[in-house]
Each structure stands twice: as structure tokens, then as C-alpha cells.
Design an enzyme around this catalytic site. Structure first.
Site, mmCIF file in Angstrom:
data_model
loop_
_atom_site.group_PDB
_atom_site.id
_atom_site.type_symbol
_atom_site.label_atom_id
_atom_site.label_comp_id
_atom_site.label_asym_id
_atom_site.label_seq_id
_atom_site.Cartn_x
_atom_site.Cartn_y
_atom_site.Cartn_z
ATOM 1 N N SER A 1 71.331 -39.824 -31.046
ATOM 2 C CA SER A 1 72.765 -40.047 -31.239
ATOM 3 C C SER A 1 73.550 -38.741 -31.366
ATOM 4 O O SER A 1 73.615 -37.969 -30.425
ATOM 5 C CB SER A 1 72.962 -40.949 -32.469
ATOM 6 O OG SER A 1 74.284 -41.387 -32.589
ATOM 7 N N ASP B 1 74.133 -28.471 -21.312
ATOM 8 C CA ASP B 1 74.981 -28.609 -20.122
ATOM 9 C C ASP B 1 75.937 -27.434 -19.943
ATOM 10 O O ASP B 1 76.296 -27.077 -18.815
ATOM 11 C CB ASP B 1 75.776 -29.911 -20.179
ATOM 12 C CG ASP B 1 74.931 -31.118 -19.781
ATOM 13 O OD1 ASP B 1 73.709 -30.945 -19.573
ATOM 14 O OD2 ASP B 1 75.485 -32.234 -19.679
ATOM 15 N N LYS C 1 69.723 -42.436 -27.660
ATOM 16 C CA LYS C 1 70.659 -43.376 -28.282
ATOM 17 C C LYS C 1 72.072 -42.920 -27.927
ATOM 18 O O LYS C 1 72.639 -42.042 -28.565
ATOM 19 C CB LYS C 1 70.454 -43.399 -29.799
ATOM 20 C CG LYS C 1 71.074 -44.601 -30.512
ATOM 21 C CD LYS C 1 72.506 -44.353 -30.910
ATOM 22 C CE LYS C 1 73.060 -45.490 -31.743
ATOM 23 N NZ LYS C 1 74.489 -45.350 -32.036
#
Length: 529
Positions: A293, A304, A318
Site C-alpha cells: 500500500s 519510477d 495492494k
């Protein structure tokens, strides 16, 4: 016709008329096909007509749970008590007496009083045994840990009378403690792991996590930190805001951190404000299969945006956004309304079948069976799941969770069967607590410096012998001498870390344990390249 028959038919007629009236009530002005009316009608009918008395509140709760069970694995219903319990670690505090404790058999042993907390202020110290609360015995009466905590906690400003047994003092001591707000820390460890390299472990993302993190960064930078290992292993997530705030500390102004989007929820982007305090210096993020999460949001943003390197194993996956819906009685529905996406567009959520909780829960077992946790060559991704990082255009993968840049296999041999069984029966933790309890003053007098302790302390053979003897009493034995000898090094490391925790705190615990962690070794290797 006898009177009993008259009464029987009259009662049946009344019930039938009641059912007709309810049916008419719900049909009046409403479509017969309305699902909400259908559900409401069923609840009224069962409550009023069912042969046995029913608990209407439980009936409604079961209906809500039944509906949510057919959705995704993270939509859920919580009772008022469950809401309170789940919010406590995220809110950053609770109200109580302020002690870290553990149970030795059926006695509460104080590991440490919270610094400047209500217990420390009245003189309660590590090693004290709390045997009574408000004249009610809690030791030797087989009281559950939950019941003991319920008695110790209470509203801020209220008083609680404690009976304390302290080693070396014959008579029982009496303390009156005024309860207060007790902070719940979400940063588990902060220390310099090598010259110029700091280590911070975050256990969850709560209301105070960002502030704690800033304090940790400041502490380490004053000690000369240039690069950082951010440990998010076993971090199950928490507040989105906390994750965004922490990611901002590493990223440049305008960098996308995460975005959410759902069927009824428009795309919402979260970007860095450019005021981050650690925008330079190397970062390595440690993750495993239980990193989930909010922790995956931070990890995905750093990966990224090519801000750092991710080390470990694929994260949990999640990526569903829950909106809390408060109900009038204090209960809550947590309803999934959107997905999380990393800056490159990857959906964090791993695949699932609606209503199949069991298959979802078995995911980690399936990963182990497939070899994914132990061999990087067992991890396969379809070409359709390929994405690129935003600056260096490195290949990363979607499909659920964050795949690390540097894979570290799970060592399934580090714990022997003998060690696992000793730990499962709580023999290791219990005997460690007894050892520290019996030798606390001796240990504190000898090891005034943690650096000295870490470098030179060795687990005494007597402690290991006590553990093995207790195991034998419970029919837990090594299968041969080879298993015994293989058990001793890692068991000794575990015990040393636990003793460091009891004498100092969690930072010292991880400082000891991390020296043998393959994950941490790889992180140091990456930073020092």
C-alpha cells in the site's frame, strides 16, 4: 371452535396482515425491482416474522459483510471497537500509563517505561512486575493480555493504582499513575550503519510518520549522513498523505508521486512540491513481500523517477484505494473506490478474483512454491506489463507489486527446524526476558556503551543451555549434532539483538540484526559502488 384455535388463527392472520402491510409500504411509490428496497424488506420481514428471535444489529452487520465479501479483498466492515483499534497505531497515540511490556508466563514485566511518560515520572523502572491494577490482581490469575491492557489504558487525566514487585525489595510497591497520551512511533529505527550512510526503518505510515521521519533525517545528517537506506520491509502501509509527504522529501518540484483513478473517481495526481530536504544523495529502498500500500507508493515513486534503487523481493501488490464511510453507530465501511498507479502508469494492485479471499491470502505461499522468493529466474512478466522509468528509461514491470531493481533471494535455510520450533513455542523470547531480568544491573553496569556491546558482547553458553533444556522439556530437540551447531549462530544473533533492544531500544536491535542481513549487505554494496 375452541379458544386456542381462535387465538392461533388470529395470530397467524395478524402476522399475514403485517407482512402485507410491510410489502405495500415498500411498493408504494417505488419500483418493485429496487435492490435497496428488496434488502430492506428482507431485513424487516426476518426481524418481525422469523420463528426465533434474531439479533437485528448482527443481522444487518452480517448482511453488510456478505455484500463486501463478494467484492475485492480490501473492502471491509469494522465494528466500532475494531475502528478504534485500527485507528490507534495510525493516529500516533493512545491514552495509558506508558510502558513497553511483555508477559513472562502470567506476569506483566516492564521492558521499558516510555521516556517522559507517566510511569517513568512516578519511578517505575525496567524490570518491574505489575501485579495488580486498582487492587485487582493481574498476575497469577491467567488474565488475558487484552484484558490487562484494557485495565491499564484509560482516558487522559484519570488515575490508576498499580501494585509493583521489584527485585531486591521485599515489600510490594504502590504507585499512582496519571494516564496521559502515549506516542505510538512508526519509525522503528534510526542509526548510522556506516560512515556517511544512514539507516531508517519505517514500520507503518501514520499521522506522525512524516514528522518522525524528518527528525530522523535531521539526526542522521548531523552525524554526517550523505546517503540513506530506507527500510520498508514488512511495512503494511497506512495513510496516503504520509506516503506522499515522505516521497516529497526525495523528489524534485513537479515530480509525479502517484495518481488514483476509479469508475466514479476522476484521476487525481499527487506531485512533489520541491521543498524536499533530501533531494541529493543516494537512496536504497528495502522491500519484501509484506511491503504494501502506502509503502509501495513511496517505493514506486522513487523507482519510477530514477531517484533511487529498490532492493529485495517483489512487494505485496495492494493498490486499491479505500474510502472510509462512517456509520451512525461508530462502525465503518472501508470501500474500495479507485486504484493506485505509479508515475510510469503501473497499477500496483496484484490480480484477484472477486469474493475469493482464500486464493488472495495464499499468494505468498504460492510465490514460495513457484520459486519466486528464492530464485530471480522464476519471476516472469509478460511483455504487455513492461513500463519505463521516467528519466533513465529503465524497464520496470506492472502486474502487481513493485519488482526490485536488485533481487535478494529469501534464505529458507537460515532458520533450522529446531530454531523455528523453539521460537514458535515462545521459548526463545521467554528465556531471553528471564535472562535480562536476572542480569539487568550486571549488564547495564558492564555495557555502558552500545558500540562496545555490539563489538564485544557474546551470548553466554548458559543462556543457550537454558533454552535447549526448556526445549527438551517440551519435546523440542535437534535431530542431530549438525542441526544443533547450525542453529547456534543465528539463535545467538537473535538473542543479542533482543538483549540490545531491552537495554536500549529498537534502533540498537536492528543495528545488531542488520549486520547479518543479506538485504542490508546488498544495499550497502549498491550505495558504495
Amino acid at each position: 371452535m375452541c379458544m386456542n384455535s381462535v387465538h392461533k388463527y388470529a395470530s397467524l392472520a395478524a402476522l399475514w396482515l403485517f407482512a402485507l402491510s410491510v410489502s405495500a409500504q415498500f411498493r408504494m411509490g417505488h419500483s418493485d425491482e429496487s435492490p435497496q428496497r428488496k434488502l430492506h424488506f428482507a431485513e424487516v420481514a426476518i426481524t418481525n416474522l422469523y420463528v426465533d428471535k434474531v439479533d437485528e444489529e448482527k443481522l444487518v452487520e452480517d448482511a453488510i459483510r456478505g455484500m463486501l465479501d463478494k467484492l475485492d479483498p480490501h473492502s471491509s466492515y469494522l465494528t466500532p471497537k475494531e475502528v478504534e483499534q485500527s485507528n490507534e497505531p495510525l493516529n500516533g497515540n493512545f491514552e495509558g500509563i506508558g510502558v513497553q511490556f511483555n508477559m513472562i508466563e502470567d506476569t506483566l514485566l516492564v521492558i521499558q517505561p516510555v521516556t517522559n511518560g507517566p510511569s517513568e515520572k512516578v519511578g517505575i523502572i525496567a524490570g518491574d512486575r505489575i501485579v495488580s491494577v486498582n487492587d485487582t490482581a493481574i498476575a497469577g490469575v491467567k488474565m488475558s493480555k487484552e484484558e490487562i491492557m484494557k485495565r491499564l489504558r484509560g482516558p487522559k487525566g484519570t488515575k490508576v493504582n498499580l501494585g509493583i514487585v521489584r527485585q531486591g525489595i521485599k515489600d510490594q510497591l504502590k504507585f499512582t499513575v496519571v494516564r496521559d497520551k502515549i506516542p505510538v512511533k512508526s519509525v522503528d529505527a534510526t542509526y548510522m550503519i556506516r560512515p556517511g550512510i544512514g539507516f531508517i526503518r519505517i514500520g507503518s505510515f501514520g499521522a506522525t510518520t512524516h514528522q518522525e521521519f524528518l527528525e530522523s533525517l535531521d539526526q542522521l545528517r548531523r552525524q554526517g549522513m550523505e546517503h540513506l537506506i530506507l527500510d520498508l520491509q514488512e511495512n503494511g502501509g497506512g495513510y496516503l498523505k504520509a506516503a506522499v509527504d515522505i516521497a516529497e522529501e526525495f523528489l524534485q518540484k513537479g515530480d509525479l508521486i502517484v495518481y488514483t483513478e476509479g469508475r466514479k473517481v476522476p484521476r487525481t495526481e499527487y506531485t512533489a512540491n520541491g521543498d524536499g530536504v533530501f533531494r541529493q544523495g543516494k537512496i536504497v529502498v528495502l522491500v519484501d513481500g509484506y511491503t504494501a500500500s502506502a509503502a509501495e507508493i513511496v517505493t514506486g515513486a522513487i523507482q519510477d523517477q530514477d531517484r533511487g534503487i529498490v532492493v529485495g523481493r517483489r512487494t505485496f501488490g495492494k493498490g486499491l484505494v479505500q474510502r472510509p464511510i462512517d456509520l451512525p453507530d461508530g462502525s465503518m465501511i472501508r470501500l474500495t473506490i479507485a486504484h493506485y498507479y505509479t508515475p510510469s502508469g503501473r497499477c500496483i494492485q496484484k490480480p484477484y478474483k472477486k469474493g475469493d479471499i482464500r486464493d488472495y491470502a495464499m499468494d505468498m505461499v504460492n510465490r514460495l512454491k513457484s520459486g519466486e522468493l528464492t530464485n530471480v529466474d522464476s519471476v516472469h512478466f509478460a511483455d504487455s506489463l513492461k513500463y519505463e522509468t521516467l528519466r533513465k528509461h529503465r524497464t520496470v514491470y506492472g502486474g502487481g507489486g513493485i519488482m526490485p531493481d536488485e533481487f535478494v533471494p529469501l534464505d529458507t535455510t537460515i532458520y533450522t527446524r529446531f530454531h523455528r520450533e523453539l521460537a514458535a513455542k515462545s521459548i526463545v523470547i521467554q528465556q531471553n526476558l528471564r535472562y535480562v531480568d536476572n542480569h539487568r544491573k550486571e549488564l547495564q553496569n558492564r555495557w555502558t556503551s552500545f558500540a562496545d556491546f555490539k563489538e564485544n558482547y557474546e551470548i553466554p553458553k548458559s543462556l543457550l543451555d537454558t533454552i535447549f533444556a526448556e526445549g527438551e522439556k517440551q519435546n523440542i530437540k535437534p535431530k542431530d549434532e549438525a542441526e544443533l551447531q547450525k542453529t547456534i549462530p543465528y539463535l545467538s544473533l537473535q538473542l543479542k539483538a533482543l538483549i540490545a533492544r531491552d537495554l536500549w531500544d529498537m534502533s540498537e536491535y536492528f543495528s545488531v540484526f542488520n549486520e547479518q542481513s543479506e538485504m542490508v549487505k546488498k544495499a550497502l554494496e549498491v550505495i558504495q559502488q
